[in-house]
Design an enzyme around this catalytic site. Sequence first.
Site: not given
Lengths: 337, 337
Positions: B107, B136, B138, B192, B207
Amino acid sequence: MKRTEIGVALLGFGNVGSGTYKALEENFALIEKKVGAKVVIKKILVRNLNAPRRVEAPAELFTTDFEEILRDPKIDIVAELLGGINPATGYIRAALTAGKHVVTANKAALAVHLPDLNKAAAFHKCMLRYEASVCGAIPVIGCISRALTANRITAVKGIVNGTTNYILTRMAAEGASYEDVLKDAQALGFAEADPTGDVEGYDAANKLSVLMATAFGIYRAPDSFERVGITGVTMEDLAAAEAEGKVIKLLACAEEKDGGIEAYVKPVAVEKDSFLGRCGSEFNAVQIDCNMAGPIFLQGKGAGPEPTGSAVLGDIIEIAQAIAAGTEHEQPFTALI
Amino acid sequence: MKRTEIGVALLGFGNVGSGTYKALEENFALIEKKVGAKVVIKKILVRNLNAPRRVEAPAELFTTDFEEILRDPKIDIVAELLGGINPATGYIRAALTAGKHVVTANKAALAVHLPDLNKAAAFHKCMLRYEASVCGAIPVIGCISRALTANRITAVKGIVNGTTNYILTRMAAEGASYEDVLKDAQALGFAEADPTGDVEGYDAANKLSVLMATAFGIYRAPDSFERVGITGVTMEDLAAAEAEGKVIKLLACAEEKDGGIEAYVKPVAVEKDSFLGRCGSEFNAVQIDCNMAGPIFLQGKGAGPEPTGSAVLGDIIEIAQAIAAGTEHEQPFTALI
């Protein structure tokens, strides 16, 4: 030679036919941009030229003669929106034989004849698409056969009939009897005068047969698995479910079990607070369990002229794009049966 | 000449690369049946040949030399699963230039370069697919660009970042502070070490940029619209929302407004009992408002190696089917930008 126009015939101009017509009219320029050619309705088959219409269309489009559509070389795509097994199945077959691509919304015809019709489409190198046959606007066929194609599907379960979901939702909300809510639903147009097809689960069984073929690549006739409707659901059943935090839904379900596929249509008490339990009366909902992607949940309008028409039109656009690209006879044949 | 094998190179073998590899291994026979040819991983580009692997793969597949992949005539499809803008964007461009089809989950690269990459793909008559780049497993890109293609999309709104949804869900459930939940999420691997990309909304903005291009055919750089992360969301904000029956979600939203498209990523209080309000931490959810189909709701796993890998693999299968049918250079170019 670049095509500037793709011709379409509609068989039928009831709710779905007129919804398809209106959706194309509404989004004509956008669709022309996506296809690279105009998508134009050339003929509309009806039984009665003088019947009142839900949506206006030029009188010269209407015909009562199917053969006129078959022999019109300007018609590339036939959209069969009549419903019922006959004469629809014969029309689909004849159109494929004449080299025309077919889109259908007809779960009754597909549930009985899908393997044969897929074979006929492959033999004549024509495309056969049927997104609108299951759950109206919800792209469940497209998701299973394309977007989720990398997965082995392990289960498909859903609320696929709006009439019964409407009746069960109102029974639960109002503590009303099946008979009373049915009468009201008929008066409001949410149930047909003869509601058998919906309330006895025949419609859901047809859709489950189409879903199973698409998801598992196996064909099961709709009379070959368990089918129980909602006519036996009592106020006591609903109250007992409610006491357990559940709600009764008419589920269509097919899932891997003991090396085979177990399929049924029947009223099931599901958790109120689950995806299917929360699916209110106007919506359909489908859960697709995938061996890699996990569960995928889809919800949307399961009926209605424009929602269902937009699904028909989506299939028409896919075929029109292939025609515009010159690949309409070489489409990968993804159907597993 | 009938193809018996379609060759694929993976760029990257982290979570998504290894998930793609595993999904293909798991469903190999099913995919061979769908494609009519074997889909085979030929090379895997990694930075370090000796790094530990999440999933086992034969040592001879691994290479550190991108040029080796480019000049291998047996590789038809390059799946770019490195993430980050560079060197990924250059690899995508080079692969297209070399006549290879490209699948990407990236993305960040798409949000900056999608219009250019679409142009490059069209120029070189190669396919470029990116289902896995948003949410992901979907199938949101496939639904918008194919299944719902008959519609004008009027709005796309969703929960598209799992890390922030996890943090907000736990803050609301436990009455815990952002800082405390973030620390815990980092310890558990849900966030993260440097969480900036997620918690400041950069990932969601990338996205949304890809979604907007797909849904509206307009390109908006991710730094050109409002972007607010969740670092400023307080326990008081959550309590105030709760008191109104609401819950705070990081929404990515683009909708028609005043003749244009209004876009933003920001924390919004939504009804607890709505589709987006009920989307729990491990799931992503997207609502697509269509001018004919009405609202369509999609929910599923927004991350994870196999879920995301299955989306990558779905795109690989689509391209492989086109190659097997000999139509891979004639695919209708449906991208609007």
